[in-house]
Design a protein around this motif. Structure first.
Motif, PDB file in Angstrom:
ATOM      1  N   GLU A   1       0.824  -1.209   0.000  1.00 54.75           N
ATOM      2  CA  GLU A   1       0.000   0.000   0.000  1.00 54.75           C
ATOM      3  C   GLU A   1       0.858   1.258   0.000  1.00 54.75           C
ATOM      4  O   GLU A   1       1.700   1.465   0.875  1.00 54.75           O
ATOM      5  CB  GLU A   1      -0.906  -0.008   1.237  1.00 54.75           C
ATOM      6  CG  GLU A   1      -1.992   1.044   1.171  1.00 54.75           C
ATOM      7  CD  GLU A   1      -2.888   0.993   2.398  1.00 54.75           C
ATOM      8  OE1 GLU A   1      -3.717   1.893   2.539  1.00 54.75           O
ATOM      9  OE2 GLU A   1      -2.725   0.073   3.216  1.00 54.75           O
TER      10      GLU A   1
ATOM     11  N   ALA B   1       1.331   5.101   0.598  1.00 54.50           N
ATOM     12  CA  ALA B   1       0.710   6.051   1.526  1.00 54.50           C
ATOM     13  C   ALA B   1       1.534   7.323   1.586  1.00 54.50           C
ATOM     14  O   ALA B   1       2.755   7.307   1.428  1.00 54.50           O
ATOM     15  CB  ALA B   1       0.602   5.427   2.918  1.00 54.50           C
TER      16      ALA B   1
ATOM     17  N   ARG C   1       3.611  10.397   3.052  1.00 56.05           N
ATOM     18  CA  ARG C   1       4.573  10.421   4.170  1.00 56.05           C
ATOM     19  C   ARG C   1       4.045  11.360   5.250  1.00 56.05           C
ATOM     20  O   ARG C   1       3.724  12.519   4.982  1.00 56.05           O
ATOM     21  CB  ARG C   1       5.943  10.920   3.696  1.00 56.05           C
ATOM     22  CG  ARG C   1       6.753   9.862   3.002  1.00 56.05           C
ATOM     23  CD  ARG C   1       8.120  10.394   2.633  1.00 56.05           C
ATOM     24  NE  ARG C   1       9.024  10.444   3.765  1.00 56.05           N
ATOM     25  CZ  ARG C   1      10.262  10.918   3.701  1.00 56.05           C
ATOM     26  NH1 ARG C   1      10.715  11.399   2.568  1.00 56.05           N
ATOM     27  NH2 ARG C   1      11.037  10.912   4.764  1.00 56.05           N
TER      28      ARG C   1
ATOM     29  N   ASP D   1      15.566   4.413  -0.703  1.00 61.33           N
ATOM     30  CA  ASP D   1      14.644   4.780   0.380  1.00 61.33           C
ATOM     31  C   ASP D   1      13.365   5.431  -0.125  1.00 61.33           C
ATOM     32  O   ASP D   1      12.367   5.476   0.586  1.00 61.33           O
ATOM     33  CB  ASP D   1      15.344   5.677   1.411  1.00 61.33           C
ATOM     34  CG  ASP D   1      15.600   7.086   0.885  1.00 61.33           C
ATOM     35  OD1 ASP D   1      15.785   7.246  -0.335  1.00 61.33           O
ATOM     36  OD2 ASP D   1      15.627   8.026   1.697  1.00 61.33           O
TER      37      ASP D   1
ATOM     38  N   ASN E   1       9.950   4.594   1.840  1.00 61.81           N
ATOM     39  CA  ASN E   1       9.287   5.758   2.441  1.00 61.81           C
ATOM     40  C   ASN E   1       7.900   5.995   1.865  1.00 61.81           C
ATOM     41  O   ASN E   1       7.118   6.761   2.423  1.00 61.81           O
ATOM     42  CB  ASN E   1      10.135   7.015   2.223  1.00 61.81           C
ATOM     43  CG  ASN E   1      11.296   7.089   3.182  1.00 61.81           C
ATOM     44  OD1 ASN E   1      11.298   6.436   4.216  1.00 61.81           O
ATOM     45  ND2 ASN E   1      12.298   7.890   2.840  1.00 61.81           N
ATOM     46  N   ALA E   2       7.618   5.370   0.721  1.00 60.09           N
ATOM     47  CA  ALA E   2       6.320   5.581   0.073  1.00 60.09           C
ATOM     48  C   ALA E   2       5.274   4.578   0.533  1.00 60.09           C
ATOM     49  O   ALA E   2       4.117   4.681   0.143  1.00 60.09           O
ATOM     50  CB  ALA E   2       6.477   5.481  -1.443  1.00 60.09           C
ATOM     51  N   MET E   3       5.678   3.622   1.347  1.00 63.36           N
ATOM     52  CA  MET E   3       4.754   2.534   1.655  1.00 63.36           C
ATOM     53  C   MET E   3       4.516   2.410   3.154  1.00 63.36           C
ATOM     54  O   MET E   3       5.393   2.708   3.956  1.00 63.36           O
ATOM     55  CB  MET E   3       5.323   1.217   1.109  1.00 63.36           C
ATOM     56  CG  MET E   3       5.592   1.289  -0.382  1.00 63.36           C
ATOM     57  SD  MET E   3       6.430  -0.159  -1.001  1.00 63.36           S
ATOM     58  CE  MET E   3       5.041  -1.188  -1.345  1.00 63.36           C
TER      59      MET E   3
ATOM     60  N   LEU F   1       5.389  -2.471 -13.011  1.00 66.88           N
ATOM     61  CA  LEU F   1       6.280  -1.837 -12.026  1.00 66.88           C
ATOM     62  C   LEU F   1       6.524  -0.347 -12.281  1.00 66.88           C
ATOM     63  O   LEU F   1       6.532   0.435 -11.340  1.00 66.88           O
ATOM     64  CB  LEU F   1       7.625  -2.571 -11.963  1.00 66.88           C
ATOM     65  CG  LEU F   1       7.704  -3.764 -11.015  1.00 66.88           C
ATOM     66  CD1 LEU F   1       9.066  -4.422 -11.122  1.00 66.88           C
ATOM     67  CD2 LEU F   1       7.437  -3.352  -9.575  1.00 66.88           C
TER      68      LEU F   1
ATOM     69  N   PHE G   1       3.739   1.539 -10.902  1.00 69.37           N
ATOM     70  CA  PHE G   1       3.744   1.407  -9.444  1.00 69.37           C
ATOM     71  C   PHE G   1       4.803   2.321  -8.828  1.00 69.37           C
ATOM     72  O   PHE G   1       4.546   3.026  -7.849  1.00 69.37           O
ATOM     73  CB  PHE G   1       4.030  -0.059  -9.092  1.00 69.37           C
ATOM     74  CG  PHE G   1       4.086  -0.335  -7.615  1.00 69.37           C
ATOM     75  CD1 PHE G   1       2.923  -0.473  -6.875  1.00 69.37           C
ATOM     76  CD2 PHE G   1       5.311  -0.445  -6.968  1.00 69.37           C
ATOM     77  CE1 PHE G   1       2.981  -0.716  -5.513  1.00 69.37           C
ATOM     78  CE2 PHE G   1       5.367  -0.689  -5.614  1.00 69.37           C
ATOM     79  CZ  PHE G   1       4.202  -0.829  -4.879  1.00 69.37           C
TER      80      PHE G   1
ATOM     81  N   ARG H   1       3.793   5.919  -8.898  1.00 71.50           N
ATOM     82  CA  ARG H   1       2.859   6.253  -7.810  1.00 71.50           C
ATOM     83  C   ARG H   1       3.605   6.344  -6.475  1.00 71.50           C
ATOM     84  O   ARG H   1       3.280   7.173  -5.626  1.00 71.50           O
ATOM     85  CB  ARG H   1       1.721   5.222  -7.737  1.00 71.50           C
ATOM     86  CG  ARG H   1       0.740   5.309  -8.882  1.00 71.50           C
ATOM     87  CD  ARG H   1      -0.538   4.530  -8.592  1.00 71.50           C
ATOM     88  NE  ARG H   1      -0.310   3.102  -8.362  1.00 71.50           N
ATOM     89  CZ  ARG H   1      -0.103   2.210  -9.308  1.00 71.50           C
ATOM     90  NH1 ARG H   1      -0.105   2.580 -10.577  1.00 71.50           N
ATOM     91  NH2 ARG H   1       0.099   0.939  -9.021  1.00 71.50           N
ATOM     92  N   CYS H   2       4.598   5.479  -6.288  1.00 66.57           N
ATOM     93  CA  CYS H   2       5.410   5.559  -5.055  1.00 66.57           C
ATOM     94  C   CYS H   2       6.012   6.960  -4.919  1.00 66.57           C
ATOM     95  O   CYS H   2       6.031   7.540  -3.836  1.00 66.57           O
ATOM     96  CB  CYS H   2       6.543   4.535  -5.080  1.00 66.57           C
ATOM     97  SG  CYS H   2       6.047   2.856  -4.693  1.00 66.57           S
TER      98      CYS H   2
ATOM     99  N   SER I   1       5.068   9.886  -6.676  1.00 63.90           N
ATOM    100  CA  SER I   1       4.145  11.028  -6.717  1.00 63.90           C
ATOM    101  C   SER I   1       3.157  11.038  -5.558  1.00 63.90           C
ATOM    102  O   SER I   1       2.722  12.096  -5.119  1.00 63.90           O
ATOM    103  CB  SER I   1       3.383  11.039  -8.045  1.00 63.90           C
ATOM    104  OG  SER I   1       2.584   9.872  -8.161  1.00 63.90           O
ATOM    105  N   GLN I   2       2.804   9.863  -5.052  1.00 63.25           N
ATOM    106  CA  GLN I   2       1.782   9.816  -4.004  1.00 63.25           C
ATOM    107  C   GLN I   2       2.352   9.399  -2.649  1.00 63.25           C
ATOM    108  O   GLN I   2       1.627   9.397  -1.647  1.00 63.25           O
ATOM    109  CB  GLN I   2       0.677   8.828  -4.396  1.00 63.25           C
ATOM    110  CG  GLN I   2      -0.041   9.204  -5.669  1.00 63.25           C
ATOM    111  CD  GLN I   2      -0.957   8.087  -6.171  1.00 63.25           C
ATOM    112  OE1 GLN I   2      -1.374   7.221  -5.414  1.00 63.25           O
ATOM    113  NE2 GLN I   2      -1.264   8.111  -7.449  1.00 63.25           N
ATOM    114  N   GLY I   3       3.607   9.002  -2.629  1.00 66.11           N
ATOM    115  CA  GLY I   3       4.155   8.495  -1.375  1.00 66.11           C
ATOM    116  C   GLY I   3       5.340   9.271  -0.859  1.00 66.11           C
ATOM    117  O   GLY I   3       5.221  10.034   0.086  1.00 66.11           O
ATOM    118  N   SER I   4       6.481   9.097  -1.496  1.00 65.54           N
ATOM    119  CA  SER I   4       7.708   9.653  -0.919  1.00 65.54           C
ATOM    120  C   SER I   4       8.130  10.974  -1.536  1.00 65.54           C
ATOM    121  O   SER I   4       8.902  11.722  -0.940  1.00 65.54           O
ATOM    122  CB  SER I   4       8.851   8.646  -1.081  1.00 65.54           C
ATOM    123  OG  SER I   4       9.122   8.427  -2.453  1.00 65.54           O
ATOM    124  N   GLY I   5       7.696  11.260  -2.764  1.00 60.90           N
ATOM    125  CA  GLY I   5       8.164  12.458  -3.448  1.00 60.90           C
ATOM    126  C   GLY I   5       9.645  12.399  -3.778  1.00 60.90           C
ATOM    127  O   GLY I   5      10.288  13.421  -3.975  1.00 60.90           O
TER     128      GLY I   5
END
Lengths: 246, 318
Positions: free
Chosen positions: A11, A13, A15, B198, B202-204, B232, B235, B238-239, B241-245
C-alpha cells in the motif's frame, strides 16, 4: 474472460509530517493574547497550511496540540489528527507556566518507537509569553532530553515569544527550544509584540517549517548545520500605536 | 534536477560458477550534493567492478569434479574483511577522475579531504547472488530484504533506528569503509532478493516492501512475471508522486521460479539477462535494454525491457 493482470502489491501512503503546537495557556495569556492564538492557529491550519502543501500530495500533516499552565496536557492528542480534519478547540488561559512539563510531554511522543520511521522531520512550535515556573534544572534537563532523541534533534523547532518587549518573556529559555541547527543558522526567538505580529509569525512558522520539512533531502551524518533548510523569517508588520502592543 | 538514483545489474561465470550482482545507489540531492547523481552512477559501477575483482581473484581454484560446488569461503572472507575499504577506495578514485574532468582547477582530494567527495555523496546497496549464498553490502539508507520459500522475510541489514529524518551514512564520509555493513546468508532453491532505494520504502506503509516481494514472487510462480514487471513503472511512479516524493529504484533477483518471456514491456521495466533459467532480475529506473554482461543506468521515469540474455558471460576482467 481475460485473465486478470497481476499487480505489484504494497500500500502506497503519503509520508506523515507530525506537527505539534506547544501553547502557553497561563493566566498572563488571558485576553487578547489567547484570543489571537486561537484565531491564528485556526487560520493557519484551515487556510494557509492546506494551501502551502497543495502541491505536495505526498505529504500528510498530522496535527497535535499541547497546552501548559499549572501542568501540561493534550489540547489535541495524543492521537494525531490529519490536517484536513483538524479543528483547533478554543483554548482558555489561567494558572502558571509549566513549560518544562510541556517539553517532556512532547519528548515522550518523539520517541523512535512512537514516530513513524518514514516520516518527515516533525515540526514543533512553542508559544509563550512568560517565564517557566518549573524549576530551572527541570527546564534544562527537558531540553537536553529533547536534544538527545533522534527525532528531537531532527525536528524543526521554533519559538514565538509573546510580549511588547523581550523582558516580558524568557528569551534565553525559549531560545534553547529552537533546533540547534537552526540556531546556528541564525534563527532566534520570534518576537510578537502585538496581535498582528503574532498572527504573522504563527502563520509563517507553521507554513515555512512544514514546507521546509517536506522538502528534506537525505544528508550524510557528517554534514554541518540544520538538517532542514529554513529561510530567515520575513520582517514582522510594524507596530503603529502603543495601544496595539501586548 | 536529474534523478539521483542509479542501478547496475551484472552477471559472470567464474570457474564454472554463475554469479549475479546488482547494485542500487541513491545520491543525496540538494545543493551541497550537486554531483550526487554522478556519485550514485560511480557507486554502482565501483561496486560491480569490485565484486568482479573479488569473484575472479577471491574464489579458490577447484578440482573439475567439484565444479558444481560453490566455493565461497575465500570470497566471503575477503568480502567481509576488505570489500568496504576497496569499494570506497575505487569510488573515490572515480570521483577524483570525474572531478578532474569537471573542474581542472579543483585541488586534488586526499582520502581525508571530504570536501570534494561531499559533492558526490550517495548511499549504496549491493548484492551478489551465487548458487548457494548471497553476499549483501550497504552504506546508508535503503532496504534489502530476502523472501524465503517458506514465505518468511529476512532483513540481513536492519535499519539504524538512530538515523531518522533524512540523516544517512554516505560513501562520501571519511569513515565510509567502517560504515559499510555486510551480511552473508545461504539461500534455498527458491526465493526473492529485493533492493530498494529509500524512496520506495518511504512511500509505503509498514510491511509494504514485504507485500511487494510476495506479490512479485507469486506472479513469477504463476508464470505472470512479465505482466507484473510491466506494471512496475506505474507502481514506482505512484510511489514517488503519491508516497515519498523522491526518486525510486528497485531491483529484484528471483531465484528458482522465473519463466521470462521475450514479449515487449513498457518503457521502464525490465526482465534482465538471467544467467540460468531460474534467475531473473526485474528492475528500474529505466535505460535502454543492454545485452552486455553488466548494464548500468541512471535517470528517472519510463521503463525498459529485455528478454533472457544469451551472451552475458565474462571470461576475464573488463
Amino acid at each position: 474472460m481475460p485473465a486478470e493482470t497481476p499487480l505489484p502489491e504494497g500500500e502506497i501512503a503519503k509520508r506523515p509530517l507530525q506537527f505539534f503546537w506547544v501553547v502557553d495557556s497561563s493566566g498572563s495569556m488571558d485576553g487578547a493574547k489567547i484570543a489571537t492564538v486561537n484565531h491564528a492557529i485556526r487560520e493557519a491550519t484551515q487556510r494557509d497550511l492546506p494551501g502551502a502543501v497543495e502541491n505536495h500530495p505526498e505529504v500528510q500533516i498530522m496535527m497535535r496540540g499541547i497546552k501548559f499552565s499549572d501542568s501540561a496536557s493534550w489540547h489535541v492528542g495524543p492521537d494525531a489528527v490529519p490536517l484536513d480534519k483538524f479543528l483547533w478547540p478554543e483554548l482558555t488561559a489561567g494558572g502558571s507556566t509549566a513549560t518544562a512539563q510541556a517539553i517532556r510531554l512532547l519528548t515522550t511522543e518523539l520517541n523512535t518507537e512512537k514516530m513513524p520511521r518514514r516520516g518527515f522531520p516533525p515540526v514543533c512550535i512553542l508559544l509563550s509569553d512568560g517565564y517557566c515556573t518549573d524549576p530551572e534544572s527541570d527546564y534544562q534537563s527537558a531540553i537536553e532530553a529533547l536534544d538527545r532523541l533522534p527525532w528531537g534533534a531532527k525536528a524543526v523547532r521554533l519559538a514565538i515569544g509573546i510580549g511588547g518587549d523581550k523582558s516580558q518573556y524568557d528569551e534565553e529559555s525559549l531560545g534553547k527550544f529552537i533546533s540547534p541547527g537552526l540556531r546556528k543558522e541564525g534563527i532566534g526567538v520570534l518576537q510578537a509584540s502585538n496581535a498582528e505580529q503574532l498572527v504573522h509569525y504563527i502563520k509563517w512558522a507553521s507554513v515555512s517549517a512544514s514546507v521546509a520539512s517536506s522538502m528534506t533531502k537525505s544528508k550524510s551524518g557528517q554534514a554541518d548545520g540544520a538538517n532542514v533548510l529554513l529561510d530567515p523569517p520575513p520582517p514582522a508588520p510594524q507596530v503603529t500605536g502603543e495601544t496595539d502592543v501586548f | 534536477m536529474p534523478c539521483q538514483d542509479a542501478l547496475a545489474v551484472c552477471s559472470w561465470s567464474v570457474a564454472g560458477t554463475d554469479y549475479l550482482v546488482t547494485a542500487v545507489a541513491d545520491g543525496h540531492g540538494g545543493a551541497a550534493y550537486d554531483r550526487s547523481h554522478i556519485g550514485a552512477a560511480l557507486a554502482v559501477r565501483a561496486a560491480s567492478e569490485e565484486f568482479q575483482a573479488l569473484l575472479f581473484f577471491g574464489a579458490a581454484p577447484r578440482a573439475p569434479e567439484d565444479a558444481d560446488a560453490e566455493d565461497l569461503a575465500g570470497v566471503t572472507r575477503a568480502f567481509k574483511a576488505d570489500f568496504g575499504r576497496l569499494l570506497v577506495r575505487r569510488w573515490r578514485r572515480y570521483v577524483q577522475e570525474d572531478a578532474g574532468a569537471w573542474n581542472e582547477s579543483a585541488p586534488p582530494a586526499q582520502d581525508a579531504d571530504t570536501s570534494l567527495f561531499r559533492h558526490y555523496g550517495t548511499t549504496l546497496l549491493v548484492a551478489c547472488v551465487g548458487p548457494q549464498s548471497v553476499l549483501v553490502g550497504q552504506i546508508g539508507d535503503g532496504d534489502v530484504l530476502f523472501l524465503r520459500a517458506d514465505d518468511s522475510v529476512a532483513q540481513p541489514l536492519p535499519a539504524d533506528d538512530q538515523k531518522v529524518g533524512g540523516e544517512t551514512d554516505s560513501l562520501s564520509m571519511p569513515d565510509a569503509p567502517r560504515l559499510f555493513r555486510t551480511a552473508v546468508f545461504d539461500h534455498e532453491e527458491r526465493g526473492l532478493l529485493l533492493l530498494a532505494s529509500d524512496g520506495v520504502g518511504n512511500a509505503m506503509r509498514e510491511g509494504g516492501l514485504e507485500k511487494l516481494a510476495r506479490s512479485v514472487s507469486a506472479s513469477a510462480l504463476s508464470g505472470a512475471l512479465v505482466q507484473v514487471v510491466a506494471s512496475l513503472p506505474g507502481f514506482l511512479e505512484r510511489c514517488s508522486s503519491q508516497g515519498s516524493g523522491d526518486d525510486v529504484t528497485i531491483s529484484m533477483v528471483i531465484l528458482g521460479q522465473a519463466k521470462p518471456a521475450t514479449e515487449s514491456l513498457p518503457a521502464g521495466a525490465e526482465v534482465v539477462a538471467p544467467l540460468a533459467e531460474d534467475r531473473v532480475v526485474a528492475a528500474g529506473p529505466p535505460a535502454p535494454a543492454s545485452p552486455e554482461a553488466c548494464s548500468d543506468n541512471q535517470g528517472g521515469g519510463g521503463s525498459r525491457a529485455a528478454g533472457p540474455a544469451d551472451g552475458n558471460q565474462v571470461d576475464g576482467l573488463a
